[in-house]
Write an enzyme that holds these catalytic residues in place. Structure first.
Site: not given
Ligand code: UDX
Length: 447
Positions: A263, A271, A35, A274, A267, A122, A30, A277
């Site tokens: 999912f 955010g 870090k 990942c 709400g 990614t 890195d 972006k």
């Molecule tokens: C996500 C993907 O799930 C993962 O496979 C990928 O590699 C990286 O991006 P992550 O960013 O850790 O992972 O979060 P995740 O648990 O997927 O939630 C993402 C966002 O969606 C959060 O802001 C969460 O609050 C929101 N969310 C999730 C909802 O609003 N409703 C849902 O039902 C599920």
């Protein structure tokens, strides 16, 4: 195997430390010297419990090493994983600056022996092709480039690495694919030992495909998930207008196995580092390819709109004016069980409320330290105790789905708040129970 990991961030550390725990020798590179220094002492740059444990074990048994230069490690490695970040540019496109630098540094330090470069970051479709061409131009022919996207969720990094739903290997070299299949064998067969107790009952499916398809699988997976969330949020908005209850609707819809119940939590929207972006990047990739992605555009728009609708609810329930109000906000992390505040819907709500003059008192179980950096010299006070945060507040606003919030002492909250109003952007409570507890309770897609 002898492995180098470029980029000791979330994906790089989780992947590398798991691979070290499976018996490989792993070098992390890195460019951030601070870090590297901290990692050598066993200190992680983020909170993720099992990863921290693996770091301690790796340092103790000498299976992991950290450096900020490439020259010592690349010539010895059989596989190099590129795990650098690909942040968004202003137009939504992924910025490949760090990836390109990493490839140039790897190229400079390659020896004559065969090496497999694995892209885990990614990246837009065509990136592996670019890397291959670049290496060819610089006369490096004994190299294979594999696209092996990462799907791990924050807070579940080790479980997701050891028990992934699938492993995607995009490649044009059967020799390199075989290397990676061997490396992942304990994961595919679920024969790893001692790290986590749980095991998947079935073998982990391997998808062998081209680089381009592997790159698109990653973007399409995240875009499908954001589509699902934006879809249920749109239905929630309709439910609100016609008097239906989105929790019942989502349950009824999700019981169809073709749809599934995951999912579908309505709400404030999605955010994190990942989803925003990657969905924007896919939108941009599609545009560049000559296709106008109408659905993706709407998915992004619904997500942006969702926060404004919520903001409107807060203002409306405070009589149309917030400049003389104090608002307690619970939730700074972009989701529960993480301290990550990147593209957090809660932070955006705070920013907008502050812009229109509100005074904010915010609480989060894990993310206060990270949020401090964002709120220097601002009208936002951060608290590590939820009851301290609601003192003197006119209203309590919930922005992250932390399960801890459900165990709060509602009577205590009611006494401390100036008005017994809770505006819940994550539908954590039952509306009837909240009414019974004496609150004016407003949530998303429910009466
Ligand atoms: C996500 C993907 O799930 C993962 O496979 C990928 O590699 C990286 O991006 P992550 O960013 O850790 O992972 O979060 P995740 O648990 O997927 O939630 C993402 C966002 O969606 C959060 O802001 C969460 O609050 C929101 N969310 C999730 C909802 O609003 N409703 C849902 O039902 C599920």
């Amino acid at each position: 195997m002898n492995i180098s990991i470029i980029g000791a961030g979330y994906v790089g550390l989780s992947t590398g430390l798991v691979l070290a725990s499976l018996g490989n020798e792993v070098f992390f590179i890195d460019t951030d010297k601070e870090k590297v220094k901290r990692l050598k002492k066993g200190r992680l740059p983020f909170q993720e419990p099992l990863v921290e444990e693996l770091l301690r074990i790796g340092i103790k048994n000498n299976s992991v090493k950290f450096d900020f230069t490439y020259s010592g490690t690349i010539p010895k490695s059989e596989i190099v994983f590129i795990c650098v970040s690909t942040p968004p540019k202003v137009n939504g496109e992924a910025d490949l600056r760090y990836l390109k630098n990493a490839v140039k540094e790897i190229a400079k330090n390659l020896s004559k022996k065969f090496i497999t470069i694995v892209i885990k970051s990614t990246v837009p479709v065509g990136t592996a092709g670019w890397v291959r061409k670049f290496l060819k131009r610089t006369g490096k022919n004994n190299v294979a480039v594999i696209s092996n996207p990462e799907f791990l969720r924050e807070g579940k990094a080790v479980e997701d690495t050891l028990m992934p739903d699938r492993i995607i290997i995009g490649s044009d070299s059967s020799r390199a694919s075989k290397f990676l299949i061997d490396l992942y064998n304990p994961i595919v067969k679920q024969t790893f030992e001692n790290i986590i107790e749980e095991r998947s009952d079935d073998e982990i499916p391997l998808v062998l495909t081209t680089n381009e398809s592997a790159e698109l699988i990653k973007y399409a997976s995240n875009a499908f998930l954001t589509t699902k969330i934006s879809f249920i949020n749109e239905i929630a908005n309709i439910a609100e207008n016609i008097g239906a209850d989105i929790s019942d609707v989502a349950r009824g819809v999700g019981l169809d196995p073709r749809i599934g119940d995951k999912f579908l939590n309505a709400g404030l929207g999605w955010g994190g580092s990942c989803f925003p972006k990657d969905t924007r990047a896919l939108h941009q990739v599609a545009g560049n390819s000559g296709y106008m992605p109408v659905l993706l555009k709407a998915v992004i728009e619904v997500n942006n709109e969702q926060k404004y609708r919520f903001l409107h609810k807060i203002v409306e329930n405070l009589g149309g004016e917030v400049s003389d109000k104090t608002i307690a906000v619970f939730g700074l992390a972009f989701k529960a069980d993480t301290d990550d505040v990147r593209e957090s819907p809660g932070i955006e709500i705070i920013n907008r409320l502050e812009e229109i003059g509100a005074k904010i008192r915010a609480f989060d179980p894990m993310a206060v330290e990270n949020a401090k950096l964002l709120f220097k010299n601002r009208n936002v006070e951060l608290y590590k105790d939820p009851y301290e945060a609601v003192k003197t507040a006119d209203v309590l606003v919930i922005t992250t789905e932390w399960s801890q919030f459900k165990n709060l002492d509602l009577n205590k909250l009611k006494k401390l708040l100036k008005r017994a109003i809770i505006i819940d952007g994550r539908n954590l409570f039952n509306p009837a129970q909240m009414k019974k507890a004496g609150f004016k309770y407003i949530s998303v897609g429910r009466k």
